[in-house]
Design an enzyme around this catalytic site. Sequence first.
Site, PDB file in Angstrom:
ATOM      1  CG  ASN A  30      -1.707   1.222   1.426  1.00 35.97           C
ATOM      2  OD1 ASN A  30      -1.787   2.051   0.524  1.00 35.97           O
ATOM      3  ND2 ASN A  30      -2.330   1.360   2.593  1.00 35.97           N
ATOM      4  CD1 TRP A  31       3.363   0.905  -2.990  1.00 35.42           C
ATOM      5  CD2 TRP A  31       4.022   2.388  -4.542  1.00 35.42           C
ATOM      6  NE1 TRP A  31       4.260   0.274  -3.819  1.00 35.42           N
ATOM      7  CE2 TRP A  31       4.670   1.162  -4.782  1.00 35.42           C
ATOM      8  CE3 TRP A  31       4.277   3.456  -5.393  1.00 35.42           C
ATOM      9  CZ2 TRP A  31       5.572   0.983  -5.833  1.00 35.42           C
ATOM     10  CZ3 TRP A  31       5.163   3.287  -6.441  1.00 35.42           C
ATOM     11  CH2 TRP A  31       5.813   2.056  -6.655  1.00 35.42           C
ATOM     12  CE  LYS A  32      -0.171   3.177   4.765  1.00 36.47           C
ATOM     13  NZ  LYS A  32      -0.198   3.261   6.213  1.00 36.47           N
ATOM     14  CG  HIS A  85      -5.956   2.126   5.016  1.00 36.99           C
ATOM     15  ND1 HIS A  85      -5.546   3.002   5.993  1.00 36.99           N
ATOM     16  CD2 HIS A  85      -4.965   1.211   4.877  1.00 36.99           C
ATOM     17  CE1 HIS A  85      -4.345   2.633   6.407  1.00 36.99           C
ATOM     18  NE2 HIS A  85      -3.972   1.551   5.750  1.00 36.99           N
ATOM     19  N   GLY A 105       2.126   1.925  10.758  1.00 39.83           N
ATOM     20  CA  GLY A 105       3.118   2.993  10.646  1.00 39.83           C
ATOM     21  C   GLY A 105       3.835   3.321  11.944  1.00 39.83           C
ATOM     22  CD  GLU A 149      -3.817  -2.478   7.111  1.00 42.18           C
ATOM     23  OE1 GLU A 149      -2.724  -2.764   6.620  1.00 42.18           O
ATOM     24  OE2 GLU A 149      -4.371  -1.377   6.937  1.00 42.18           O
ATOM     25  N   GLY A 179       2.607  -1.212   4.254  1.00 41.43           N
ATOM     26  CA  GLY A 179       2.786   0.186   3.877  1.00 41.43           C
ATOM     27  C   GLY A 179       4.261   0.507   3.679  1.00 41.43           C
ATOM     28  N   GLY A 180       4.880   1.082   4.712  1.00 42.57           N
ATOM     29  CA  GLY A 180       6.259   1.586   4.643  1.00 42.57           C
ATOM     30  C   GLY A 180       7.252   0.676   3.942  1.00 42.57           C
ATOM     31  CB  SER A 209       4.700  -2.201  11.984  1.00 42.69           C
ATOM     32  OG  SER A 209       4.316  -0.867  12.254  1.00 42.69           O
ATOM     33  CD  GLU A 263      -2.990   5.457   6.744  1.00 46.78           C
ATOM     34  OE1 GLU A 263      -2.957   5.493   5.503  1.00 46.78           O
ATOM     35  OE2 GLU A 263      -2.098   4.892   7.420  1.00 46.78           O
TER      36      GLU A 263
HETATM   37  P1  PGA Z   1       2.597   0.003   7.590  1.00 41.31           P
HETATM   38  O1  PGA Z   1       1.146   0.286   6.898  1.00 41.31           O
HETATM   39  O2  PGA Z   1       3.089  -1.293   7.006  1.00 41.31           O
HETATM   40  O3  PGA Z   1       3.436   1.169   7.182  1.00 41.31           O
HETATM   41  O4  PGA Z   1       2.357  -0.099   9.047  1.00 41.31           O
HETATM   42  C1  PGA Z   1       0.228  -0.740   6.685  1.00 41.31           C
HETATM   43  C2  PGA Z   1      -1.040  -0.186   6.072  1.00 41.31           C
HETATM   44  O5  PGA Z   1      -1.483   0.889   6.497  1.00 41.31           O
HETATM   45  O6  PGA Z   1      -1.620  -0.793   5.165  1.00 41.31           O
END
Ligand code: PGA
Length: 248
Positions: A9-11, A94, A172, A166, A233-234, A212, A96
Amino acid sequence: MRKSIIAGNWKMNKTQSETIILLNEMLDVKIEGDREAVVCLPFTSISAGADLLEDSLIKLGAQNVFYEDRGAYTGEISCEMLNDLGVEYVIVGHSERREILKETDEEINKKVLKLLEYNLKPILCVGETLEERESKGHFEKVKKQIEADFVNVTSDSIGDIVIAYEPIWAIGTGVSASAQDAEDMCAFIRETITEQYGKEAGETIRIQYGGSVKPETIKEIMAMPNIDGALVGGASLKTADFKALVNF
Ligand code: PGA
């Protein structure tokens, strides 16, 4: 046997030019065994991503969609538009978007239904806050989200849906859930689907853990019987990490 699915997930990261550079580095990833690798790109990078990924083993995903077919919805993107670019997976719900953009379960449910109508595969995110976990309300929270997000979803669609568990406190933060805690929730999600749709649906639906996830932790997570993949994500933005995650 459920196929494993590792999705990046590149956000809101990478311009189109940066996307081209990064995907070019990732293109030669070797995918061992029967598993899928997906990158969920920002809308502005999807067209360039589609061209680059056409002959690769990496599948194309988006991070959101709107639930109407077309029309006067300034700033929104439809399923038809994503289909036309060759998108296969779309993240919905998601945390967010739920927290910052105040998306409701009702809207998320409409998105899930619209995606299925257009043969796009939802990656539906659910998960609890730290407060909900500390007060032992995490199972109830996730069950409520699933029930609300699955309204009018029929059992024949279950094979096309991925649920991503999640926990919000793990996203994150560098603090991942323990593999056992992730497994316990994913098993509970499978049970919830089984209760509603029957044994076959429960055995079919794919469930990811996200929060994470790193190359150092993926093996332990993927060894759990009810975890079929990861939403990352990251770490998915670093070529070496993405390749290591895909080949956990
Ligand atoms: P993260 O993000 O791996 O940076 O914790 C995961 C996500 O939000 O899908």
